[in-house]
Every structure is written in C-alpha cells, then in structure tokens.
Design an enzyme around this catalytic site. Structure first.
Site, mmCIF file in Angstrom:
data_model
loop_
_atom_site.group_PDB
_atom_site.id
_atom_site.type_symbol
_atom_site.label_atom_id
_atom_site.label_comp_id
_atom_site.label_asym_id
_atom_site.label_seq_id
_atom_site.Cartn_x
_atom_site.Cartn_y
_atom_site.Cartn_z
ATOM 1 N N ASP A 139 0.869 -1.182 0.000
ATOM 2 C CA ASP A 139 0.000 0.000 0.000
ATOM 3 C C ASP A 139 0.902 1.227 0.000
ATOM 4 O O ASP A 139 2.112 1.116 0.225
ATOM 5 C CB ASP A 139 -0.946 -0.006 1.216
ATOM 6 N N ASP B 251 0.607 4.039 5.493
ATOM 7 C CA ASP B 251 0.039 3.496 6.726
ATOM 8 C C ASP B 251 -0.254 4.695 7.617
ATOM 9 O O ASP B 251 0.656 5.291 8.190
ATOM 10 C CB ASP B 251 1.075 2.552 7.364
ATOM 11 N N ASP B 252 -1.529 5.047 7.680
ATOM 12 C CA ASP B 252 -1.926 6.227 8.454
ATOM 13 C C ASP B 252 -2.449 5.765 9.818
ATOM 14 O O ASP B 252 -1.687 5.660 10.780
ATOM 15 C CB ASP B 252 -2.984 6.997 7.645
ATOM 16 N N THR C 267 -5.816 1.210 10.036
ATOM 17 C CA THR C 267 -7.098 0.499 9.965
ATOM 18 C C THR C 267 -7.172 -0.382 8.717
ATOM 19 O O THR C 267 -7.594 -1.541 8.771
ATOM 20 C CB THR C 267 -8.256 1.529 9.932
ATOM 21 N N THR C 268 -6.755 0.181 7.583
ATOM 22 C CA THR C 268 -6.838 -0.555 6.314
ATOM 23 C C THR C 268 -5.910 -1.760 6.318
ATOM 24 O O THR C 268 -6.300 -2.859 5.907
ATOM 25 C CB THR C 268 -6.473 0.384 5.140
ATOM 26 N N LYS D 96 3.078 6.823 8.865
ATOM 27 C CA LYS D 96 2.965 8.036 9.680
ATOM 28 C C LYS D 96 3.222 7.679 11.140
ATOM 29 O O LYS D 96 2.594 6.763 11.679
ATOM 30 C CB LYS D 96 1.575 8.653 9.519
ATOM 31 N N ILE E 146 0.043 13.358 2.707
ATOM 32 C CA ILE E 146 0.957 13.143 1.591
ATOM 33 C C ILE E 146 0.168 13.190 0.284
ATOM 34 O O ILE E 146 -0.848 12.498 0.140
ATOM 35 C CB ILE E 146 1.682 11.787 1.738
#
Ligand code: 5GP
Length: 213
Positions: free
Chosen positions: A118, A121-122, A125-126, A162, A191
């Site tokens: 991906d 990574d914030d 959750t995803t 993050k 971003i």
C-alpha cells in the site's frame, strides 16, 4: 490547517528501488497483493526491482479497500477540489477482493510468501483489515485444499508510515519477524501522491518548492 507533503513519481520510484534489496533479503515474496488504488503503482515499480534473473516476474493481485470519504469542497482543511484531500471514514469497505471460488487462485495463495503493498500506513485500519481478512481467507482456502499445504506468510510494504498512534494493529509475529517495512517514516502530514494529481507539472512544482529532506 493540514500540512501537505508532495511526493513525485521519481521519489516513489527511488523509494521502491531502495526498499527492494531488503524485501528480497528478508521476505523473498512470491506474490504481491496491491491494495488499490494507492498500492498499484508502488507494487508495479517494486516488481521491476524484485525480478530475479531466470525467474518470472512476481505476479500482482489487487484488492480494493476504501476507508476515506471525500471532503466537501468548502472544508476548512483548505481543499478546494473535490477529492483533493480526504477525511477519515470509520469503516473499511471492500470494493474489490480475491476470487476464492477459483481453484487456481486459491492455489496461488496457499503456502506462499505474500507481500501486501500500500502507499501509506496512516491509522493502520486498512492494513489491519487487509492482513486479518487475507489471513482468514487463505486459511479457508488451505482447508478447502485439504489442509495439508504450508501456512501462507504475509508481509507488508508501504512507501510511508505516519509516526502517530494507530487505531489498527498488525500481528505481533509480523512486527517481531520484521515483516513490516516502510520506506519512510513521516510525521502526521497529508501526503500528496503523484497519481492523484490532475496537473502533474503543478504537483512537481509544489514538490520542488518543499524544503528537501
Ligand atoms: P489508514 O487505514 O492507514 O488510516 O489509511 C489508509 C488509506 O488512507 C491509504 O491507503 C490512503 O488511501 C488513505 N490515506 C491516509 N493517509 C493519506 C495521506 O496522507 N495521503 C493520501 N493521499 N492518502 C492517505
């Protein structure tokens, strides 16, 4: 006011190039699963750097997950184009998934080393959703194939992680075994990726204006 950080295609390419030797050394993935849409371009670039002489390209499968809703254009974050910036949703929605009714596709996953890709990574959750659901589905597939195959091992690659408190979590063994790799750790900024730009020259100009890191 949300701080934006502009990332160019060139930078994305080089982040993938830089990460590839570690991915090869530590994960040796046999398959990539790109989380769409942000994982598609990094996965494709990585594939070029993961290619081993005499071996075929690593296949890329795609899943689509959606967590963020577009903000209204008058939102105080300063976004003025619909879809320009996004806000946190509360639940992950599958927009695309693997076809586990196909025997060939199940066999592709069972017992393999799979790299989930991906862009960012914030809140995590995803990624939590993707890893949990894929682990679950692959185990179901393994059972359907007689339960004899080896366990599938998942690892994760993101361009940016993050540095913030996360809502989601990843399996302890994944973190302990270094099967999570972020090319860069950044602050809690927004971003802007090049594939979201509608004017790529303006995007690159914004990136150029940023203080170099
Ligand atoms: P998470 O589930 O980790 O909170 O968010 C993951 C998804 O949110 C990412 O795949 C991406 O689509 C979106 N997202 C989160 N932070 C950013 C960001 O800073 N920039 C962009 N362009 N998308 C983001």
């Amino acid at each position: 006011m949300v701080v934006k950080e502009y990332v160019t295609y060139n930078q994305v390419h080089k982040l993938c190039q830089e990460a590839a030797p570690r991915i090869l050394e530590e994960f040796r993935p046999q398959l990539m699963i790109a989380i769409g849409g942000g994982g598609y371009v990094p996965a494709r670039i990585l594939r070029s750097f993961l290619k081993q002489p005499g071996s075929p390209n690593i296949p890329i499968q795609a899943i689509g997950l959606s967590l963020y809703e577009a903000l209204p254009s008058n939102h105080p974050s300063g976004a003025n184009t619909p879809g320009d910036i996004e806000q946190l949703g509360t639940k992950v929605t599958r927009t695309q998934w693997l076809d586990l009714t196909s025997l060939g596709e199940m066999e592709n996953l069972v017992g393999k080393r799979i790299l989930i890709v991906d862009e960012v990574d914030d809140t995590r959750t995803t990624l939590e959703y993707a890893v949990k659901e894929l682990e679950k589905d692959v185990e179901i597939a393994r059972q359907k194939l007689g339960g004899k195959g080896e366990k599938t091992v998942f690892s994760v690659f993101v361009l940016h992680n993050k540095d913030k408190s996360k809502k989601g979590s990843l399996p302890d063994d994944m973190l302990k075994d270094n099967r999570y790799l972020a090319a860069r750790t950044v602050g809690d900024v927004w971003i802007c990726y090049p594939w979201e730009a509608t004017d790529i020259d303006e995007h690159d100009a914004m990136a150029e204006k940023q203080p170099s890191k």
